[in-house]
Design a protein around this motif. Structure first.
Motif, short mmCIF file in Angstrom:
data_model
loop_
_atom_site.label_atom_id
_atom_site.label_comp_id
_atom_site.label_asym_id
_atom_site.label_seq_id
_atom_site.Cartn_x
_atom_site.Cartn_y
_atom_site.Cartn_z
N ILE A 84 25.94 -8.23 -77.28
CA ILE A 84 26.16 -6.97 -76.58
C ILE A 84 26.47 -7.24 -75.11
CG2 ILE A 84 25.00 -4.90 -75.70
CD1 ILE A 84 23.70 -4.62 -78.45
N ILE A 85 25.76 -8.18 -74.50
CA ILE A 85 26.03 -8.53 -73.10
C ILE A 85 27.45 -9.06 -72.96
CG2 ILE A 85 25.43 -10.13 -71.24
CD1 ILE A 85 22.47 -9.83 -72.18
N GLU A 86 27.86 -9.96 -73.86
CA GLU A 86 29.23 -10.46 -73.81
C GLU A 86 30.23 -9.31 -73.90
OE1 GLU A 86 29.35 -15.04 -75.41
OE2 GLU A 86 29.88 -13.44 -76.82
N SER A 87 29.98 -8.39 -74.82
CA SER A 87 30.89 -7.26 -75.01
C SER A 87 30.95 -6.40 -73.76
CB SER A 87 30.43 -6.41 -76.21
OG SER A 87 30.41 -7.17 -77.39
N TYR A 88 29.81 -6.19 -73.12
CA TYR A 88 29.77 -5.35 -71.92
C TYR A 88 30.49 -6.04 -70.76
CZ TYR A 88 27.95 -1.96 -68.58
OH TYR A 88 27.85 -0.97 -67.63
N LEU A 89 30.29 -7.32 -70.63
CA LEU A 89 30.93 -8.05 -69.53
C LEU A 89 32.45 -7.99 -69.65
CD1 LEU A 89 28.65 -11.23 -69.32
CD2 LEU A 89 28.75 -9.34 -67.69
N VAL A 90 32.96 -8.10 -70.87
CA VAL A 90 34.41 -8.07 -71.07
C VAL A 90 34.94 -6.64 -70.95
CG1 VAL A 90 36.24 -8.40 -72.78
CG2 VAL A 90 34.48 -10.15 -72.49
N ALA A 91 34.29 -5.69 -71.63
CA ALA A 91 34.83 -4.33 -71.71
C ALA A 91 34.64 -3.53 -70.42
CB ALA A 91 34.19 -3.58 -72.88
N ARG A 92 33.53 -3.75 -69.71
CA ARG A 92 33.21 -2.91 -68.57
C ARG A 92 33.31 -3.61 -67.22
NH1 ARG A 92 33.18 2.55 -69.80
NH2 ARG A 92 32.79 2.67 -72.04
N LEU A 93 33.15 -4.91 -67.20
CA LEU A 93 33.15 -5.62 -65.92
C LEU A 93 34.36 -6.53 -65.74
CD1 LEU A 93 29.35 -6.47 -65.55
CD2 LEU A 93 30.61 -4.47 -64.75
N GLY A 94 35.24 -6.55 -66.70
CA GLY A 94 36.49 -7.28 -66.54
C GLY A 94 36.41 -8.78 -66.65
N PHE A 95 35.34 -9.30 -67.24
CA PHE A 95 35.25 -10.75 -67.45
C PHE A 95 36.25 -11.17 -68.52
CE2 PHE A 95 31.50 -10.29 -65.03
CZ PHE A 95 30.98 -11.54 -64.71
N ALA A 96 36.76 -12.39 -68.41
CA ALA A 96 37.61 -12.93 -69.47
C ALA A 96 36.74 -13.36 -70.65
CB ALA A 96 38.40 -14.14 -68.93
N TRP A 97 37.32 -13.36 -71.84
CA TRP A 97 36.52 -13.68 -73.04
C TRP A 97 36.04 -15.12 -73.07
CZ3 TRP A 97 38.89 -14.82 -78.43
CH2 TRP A 97 39.91 -15.76 -78.32
N ASP A 98 36.71 -15.99 -72.27
CA ASP A 98 36.30 -17.38 -72.22
C ASP A 98 35.32 -17.66 -71.07
OD1 ASP A 98 38.30 -16.83 -70.36
OD2 ASP A 98 38.93 -18.91 -70.26
N ASP A 99 34.83 -16.60 -70.44
CA ASP A 99 33.99 -16.77 -69.25
C ASP A 99 32.67 -15.99 -69.35
OD1 ASP A 99 33.56 -17.90 -66.72
OD2 ASP A 99 34.31 -16.11 -65.69
N VAL A 100 32.26 -15.68 -70.59
CA VAL A 100 31.06 -14.84 -70.73
C VAL A 100 29.89 -15.51 -71.44
CG1 VAL A 100 32.29 -12.64 -70.60
CG2 VAL A 100 32.03 -13.77 -72.82
N HIS A 101 30.14 -16.60 -72.14
CA HIS A 101 29.06 -17.19 -72.94
C HIS A 101 27.88 -17.62 -72.08
CE1 HIS A 101 27.02 -19.39 -76.12
NE2 HIS A 101 26.94 -20.43 -75.30
N ASP A 102 28.16 -18.42 -71.05
CA ASP A 102 27.06 -18.93 -70.22
C ASP A 102 26.35 -17.80 -69.48
OD1 ASP A 102 27.63 -21.46 -71.07
OD2 ASP A 102 28.71 -22.06 -69.27
N GLU A 103 27.12 -16.79 -69.04
CA GLU A 103 26.51 -15.66 -68.35
C GLU A 103 25.58 -14.91 -69.30
OE1 GLU A 103 25.69 -14.07 -64.92
OE2 GLU A 103 27.49 -15.31 -65.00
N ALA A 104 26.02 -14.70 -70.53
CA ALA A 104 25.18 -14.01 -71.51
C ALA A 104 23.95 -14.84 -71.87
CB ALA A 104 26.00 -13.70 -72.76
N GLU A 105 24.10 -16.16 -71.88
CA GLU A 105 22.95 -17.03 -72.17
C GLU A 105 21.85 -16.81 -71.14
OE1 GLU A 105 22.39 -20.08 -74.47
OE2 GLU A 105 23.47 -18.54 -75.57
N ARG A 106 22.23 -16.61 -69.89
CA ARG A 106 21.23 -16.38 -68.85
C ARG A 106 20.64 -14.97 -68.94
NH1 ARG A 106 25.03 -19.74 -66.06
NH2 ARG A 106 26.32 -17.94 -65.50
N LEU A 107 21.49 -13.98 -69.14
CA LEU A 107 21.04 -12.60 -69.09
C LEU A 107 20.26 -12.17 -70.33
CD1 LEU A 107 24.24 -10.93 -67.57
CD2 LEU A 107 22.06 -11.39 -66.41
#
Length: 240
Positions: A84-107
């Motif tokens: 869900i965090i990955e989906s939110y980062l891409v859909a709402r915050l404009g993150f690229a799909w290849d740039d969300v895994h590590d961020e989601a791991e932390r959050l």
């Protein structure tokens, strides 16, 4: 889902790693868990023993470690949070799909359950993350179908891309450069022998893909259309 027991970030990561190994039909032995988490094998045994005392895993000699039902519940909660965090980062915050895994791991370890459910609600309760991976429901239900990879398809086979691994940003950029994303239509044109490259048609373009990358893309093969057999015609006998 039930409330999560109080666990350290490390313990949660162990449960998720064991779940992922089980889904890959791999025995979650000490070395496999250590490789998955990037830690020393010597440090794994103590954590597995601790999780066993909490009733979250069960370890059998020669068979590795398996999640118990409570352990599976915790793992699925964590996976839901991550996706869900990955989906939110891409859909709402404009993150690229290849740039969300590590961020989601932390959050995923820090976000409250209320925040996760609010994110899901804002997104319309998605069923898959940006990489096509199924998102477990709040009740712990998840699509666990066994999927074929592109590498398993034979020449001539067509398929729809469903999901790919999100762990390697370079892999995601490699796939995106060839148009391979969830929902894409592909067709295997040829496979070179001895683990050589695979030639695909993606949409209307032809690409070459490495077997290692193809093994990390899971698809839904097209259903072959079976034509009914032609009726046999009776042969006329020669007249006497």
């Amino acid at each position: 889902m039930k409330a999560r027991p109080e666990l350290t970030v490390e313990a949660e990561d162990y449960l998720k790693a064991i779940y992922e190994l089980e889904r890959a039909d791999a025995a979650a032995g000490t070395n496999a868990v250590a490789e998955r988490l990037g830690v020393a094998a010597a440090s794994v045994s103590g954590m597995l023993q601790r999780l066993g005392r909490l009733g979250l895993v069960k370890t059998e000699r020669y068979r590795g470690t398996r999640l118990t039902e409570p352990g599976r519940t915790v793992a699925l909660q964590l996976i839901r949070r991550h996706r869900i965090i990955e989906s939110y980062l891409v859909a709402r915050l404009g993150f690229a799909w290849d740039d969300v895994h590590d961020e989601a791991e932390r959050l995923e370890h820090a976000a409250s359950p209320e925040l996760i459910e609010r994110m899901a609600e804002v997104l319309g309760n998605p069923t898959a993350d940006p990489h096509g991976a199924p998102i477990p429901t709040a009740e712990g239900m998840v699509d666990e179908r066994r999927l074929a990879s592109i590498a398993a398809l034979e020449p001539g086979a067509g398929a729809k891309v469903l999901r790919m691994s999100d762990r390697d940003p370079k892999l995601l950029r490699y796939l995106a450069g060839r148009g391979i994303r969830p929902g894409a239509r592909i067709r295997v044109e040829a496979k070179e022998p001895f683990d050589g490259p695979i030639i695909l048609t993606v949409g209307r373009k032809r690409h070459t893909i490495a077997p290692g990358a193809a093994g990390n893309v899971w698809v839904e093969p097209d259903t072959a259309v079976r034509r009914p057999p032609k009726p046999k015609t009776a042969r006329s006998r020669p007249s006497a």
